[in-house]
Design an enzyme around this catalytic site. Structure first.
Site, mmCIF file in Angstrom:
data_model
loop_
_atom_site.group_PDB
_atom_site.id
_atom_site.type_symbol
_atom_site.label_atom_id
_atom_site.label_comp_id
_atom_site.label_asym_id
_atom_site.label_seq_id
_atom_site.Cartn_x
_atom_site.Cartn_y
_atom_site.Cartn_z
ATOM 1 N N GLU A 32 -13.655 -10.426 -0.411
ATOM 2 C CA GLU A 32 -14.519 -10.602 0.669
ATOM 3 C C GLU A 32 -14.572 -9.271 1.687
ATOM 4 O OE1 GLU A 32 -14.888 -15.634 1.464
ATOM 5 O OE2 GLU A 32 -13.332 -14.233 2.731
ATOM 6 N N GLU A 56 -16.630 -19.142 -4.821
ATOM 7 C CA GLU A 56 -16.263 -20.170 -3.539
ATOM 8 C C GLU A 56 -17.334 -20.896 -3.078
ATOM 9 O OE1 GLU A 56 -14.004 -18.781 -0.314
ATOM 10 O OE2 GLU A 56 -12.427 -17.389 -1.489
#
Length: 801
Positions: free
Chosen positions: A178, A247
């Site tokens: 991320e 995710e």
């Protein structure tokens, strides 16, 4: 006969003798030359126990998963530089092998930054003290350490032959995590860092693809992937890369002081179906089993000990119905479409406002998805000459482009209702004679202390060896200080207790939105010598954000006395000489094991007093149901069972009354603040004690109570599944397992209601309610509608019982 037996043996070992080639193209991951549609789920090995792993993995497989995804936690494995730990819950190799034994693949997310609501984002604290280091940027000291640890993990996996290229289960690895969310803060150094990370990872020659999630500029051959509640609109940065979702947030994490998050399964199923409708072929649930933040592993700050995440398998390892069952049906429906999905790209068309069709067709193979993304209105659409009813915010899946096998808003799986049942454990009777205790000294009590002028930042001082740091100061006042004195304290957080002359004067805690403290505490000073002892504490270190490693904690000031009866009225103590103590005396003495001497066991014990260690012995609850401790009656602290930490407890931190609703409408985009539960109640009262932590008899429970509580009020409970219930209507598709019967026979198979006990040793013993008509309400709270048959109950009983 002997020759036939030899052939069988050879076939049995074939999968382990040959390596697997993993590649990718624009459409999917390609395993041994074949594109694959893959369903994945996250299980973090240290958030459960090795004894739980096989059952969790098998339940994942039974739920339709192909892949288990996990982070690798650097600070767990290298708590001291160069000293590695892979024992117990940290046994990464054992976990990966357990996944392989179940016949599933592994996605190994090395990071080594993980976020994950994990303390310090997974980085070891010693990293912070390397001269000249800057995290997650083009910085030579950081890159050297990151490469060293990443190579360590890769080499460990290679030694055990765990990569698919060696015949093992690992088909994917991830580097970084991320970073695209925050890389703009690092400027050009961030871009060069990402390019370096990609080259470093691929140079390790794992033989499987690498991914970067949330990294739109991930350089080739790294696959950039999506994280979020929805990823149907995501497009990879190259037409040579597949559309992957690393995710899909099945719920959200719980914070101390926060309400309990809940994501309706209808919305989660909608998001999954939309992703595959629009070209996705790899999807992962974060989390599929969340588990428990044992020890001091939580980040945040203020992340709770429970990491349940509203996942399909709950914190205790129990299947969460209807979420697990409905998603299992979604996975089956998608796999029925696999041949069409991997053969071509979808052709997407509009069927009207907020209505969409996606068709995968090649030769005689055809699959279709029909979506209604309206947040309020059901719609009826015409598609290929047939009429279809589409509830609002739903997707219908048609594996043959004609018949609906599943609609994401129509649930066929049963709900399971479970409760925590208090256990009668004689050693935990409400009697003080069952408890012994030791008072933790106020202020400086150890030899290894530090004296410095001015106020020190906490993390730099403690290196996170403990949650606690004492700030102590002696103060001589020549005059009467007066009765209106206030101690003003400013702190970076996360909480503090102020003691004046050995007595608690006040305390304050921050929250997950604002950990900084600015507090005024009325105090009573005396003329002459006074002792000010401030206990500052952390509740998990920052784990997310640009430069998160520089976010400090502790009492950095100013610390000011106000309201003094002198000419200035105030006295700034910030620049005085303070004495510091890292951690508690009880920590150094090893009180958490319960084996140290010096425990008091008189009939009168300290109750509702701060800074007390408590100990008792108990026998494990009988049976095999999961065990929890209900900490109602305690304040805040940490608990150990047989020397193993079950985490921080804080049952007095109550969630706000705002933000929860009695009913949850799954329609419309989900956010972490939608559909929350438990407002106005403690965020967490029940704390998981894995069965493997327990012996049948003679267990030791140790508590360090920080605020003050009454340990005789705590109790043990076991989680028990008590009932199942379901609802079906004539608008539901047939059970998905009947799909082949329907299409092959040419007949019409109708919807069915199937109820079964979750455990093999259980049988349905009674039916409390049944209605043939229009029942109202929700599972566990059904009632009769306007149209019903009184004869239905007797008919159902005859069939089921």
């Amino acid at each position: 006969m002997r020759a036939f037996e030899i052939v069988l043996v050879l076939l049995w070992f074939l999968p382990k003798m040959f390596c697997t080639n993993v590649d990718y193209d624009h459409r999917a991951l390609v395993i041994d030359g074949k594109r694959r549609v893959l369903i994945s789920g996250s299980i973090h090995y240290p958030r459960s126990t090795p004894q739980m792993w096989p059952d969790l993995i098998q339940k994942s497989k039974d739920g339709g998963l192909d892949v288990i995804e996990t982070y690798v936690f650097w600070n767990l494995h290298e708590p001291v530089k160069g000293q590695y730990d892979f024992d117990g819950r940290k046994d990464l190799v054992k976990f990966v092998k357990a996944v392989a034994e179940a016949g599933l693949y592994v996605h190994l997310r090395i990071g080594p930054y993980v976020c994950a609501e994990w303390n310090y984002g997974g980085f070891p604290l010693w990293l912070h003290f390397i001269p000249g280091i800057k995290f997650r940027t083009d910085n030579e000291p950081f890159k050297a350490e990151m490469k060293r640890f990443t190579a360590k993990i890769v080499d460990l996996m290679k030694q055990e032959k765990l990569y698919a290229s060696q015949g093992g289960p690992i088909i994917l690895s991830q580097i970084e995590n991320e970073y695209g969310n925050i890389d703009s803060h690092y400027g050009s150094a961030g871009k060069s860092y990402i390019n370096w990370a990609a080259k470093m990872a691929t140079s390790l020659d794992t033989g499987v693809p690498w991914v970067m999630c949330q990294q739109g500029d991930a350089p080739d051959p790294i696959i950039n992937t999506c994280n979020g509640f929805y990823c149907d609109q995501f497009t990879p940065n190259s037409n040579t890369k597949p559309k992957m979702w690393t995710e899909n947030w099945s719920g959200w994490f719980l914070s101390f002081g926060g309400a309990v998050p809940h994501r309706p399964v209808e919305d989660l199923a909608f998001a999954v179906a939309r992703f595959f409708q629009r070209g996705g072929t790899f999807q992962n649930y974060y989390m599929y089993h969340g588990g428990t933040n044992f020890d001091r592993s939580t980040g945040g700050p203020f992340i709770a000990t429970s990491y349940d995440y509203d996942a399909p398998i709950d914190e205790y390892g129990i299947i969460r119905q209807q979420k697990w069952g409905h998603l299992k049906d979604v996975h089956k429906a998608i796999k029925l479409c696999e041949e069409a999905l991997i053969a071509t790209d979808p052709k997407i068309s509009s069927l009207g406002q907020n209505l969409e069709a996606a068709v995968y067709k090649t030769g005689s193979v055809c699959a279709a998805f029909l979506a209604n993304v309206d947040t309020k209105n059901d719609k009826t659409v015409n598609f290929s000459g047939n009429s279809y009813h589409l509830p609002a915010w739903s997707v219908s899946i048609l594996p043959d482009c004609k018949n609906v096998v599943l609609n994401t808003a129509k649930i066929n799986s049963a709900s399971a209702i479970s409760n925590f049942v208090t256990e009668d454990i004689s050693s935990l009777e409400t009697s003080s004679s069952k408890w012994s205790w030791i008072n933790e000294p106020v202020g400086i009590s150890k030899d290894d202390i530090l004296s410095k002028t001015g106020l020190l930042e906490q993390i730099n001082t403690t290196a996170d060896r403990s949650d606690y740091l004492w700030y102590s100061l002696s103060l001589d006042l020549a005059d009467d200080p007066g009765s209106q004195t206030v101690l003003h304290i400013e702190s970076l957080g996360h909480a503090l207790h102020a003691f004046i002359n050995g007595k608690l004067a006040g305390n304050q805690a921050g929250n997950s939105d604002k950990s900084k403290l600015n507090v005024d505490i009325p105090i009573a000073l005396v003329s002459g010598k006074n002792k000010i002892d401030l206990l500052s504490l952390t509740v998990g270190l920052q784990n997310y954000g640009a430069f998160f490693d520089t976010v400090g904690a502790g009492i950095t000031g100013p610390v000011i006395l106000k309201g003094l009866k002198n000419g200035n009225n105030t006295l700034d103590l910030s620049s005085r000489k303070w004495t510091y103590q890292i951690g508690l005396k009880g920590e150094d003495l090893g009180l958490s094991s319960g084996s140290s001497g010096g425990w008091n066991s008189q009939s009168t014990y300290p109750k509702n007093q701060p800074l007390v260690w408590y100990k008792t012995n108990f026998d494990a609850p009988s049976g095999s149901n999961p065990v929890a401790i209900d900490f109602t009656g305690m304040g805040k602290g940490e608990a150990w069972v047989n020397g193993q930490s079950i985490g921080r407890y804080w049952p007095t931190y109550v969630a706000s009354n705002a933000g929860c609703t009695d009913s949850c409408n799954y329609r419309g985009p989900y956010t972490s603040s939608k559909c929350r539960k438990n407002c106005g109640k403690p965020s967490q009262t029940l704390y998981h004690v894995p069965r493997s932590f327990l012996k049948p008899n003679g267990n030791t429970l140790v508590l360090f109570e920080e605020n003050g509580g009454d340990p005789t009020q705590i109790s043990f409970a076991t989680k028990q599944l008590e009932s199942v219930c379901s609802h079906v209507s004539d608008s539901h598709p047939p059970q998905i397992d009947l799909w082949n019967q329907d299409t092959e026979s040419g007949g019409k198979v109708g919807p069915a209601l199937l109820l079964s006990c979750p455990n093999h040793n259980q049988v349905i013993s009674s039916i409390k309610f049944a209605s043939y008509g229009t029942p109202l309400g929700t599972c566990g709270n059904f009632y009769r509608g306007r149209c019903s048959s009184n004869k239905a109950l007797s008919i159902v009983k005859k069939v089921f019982i």
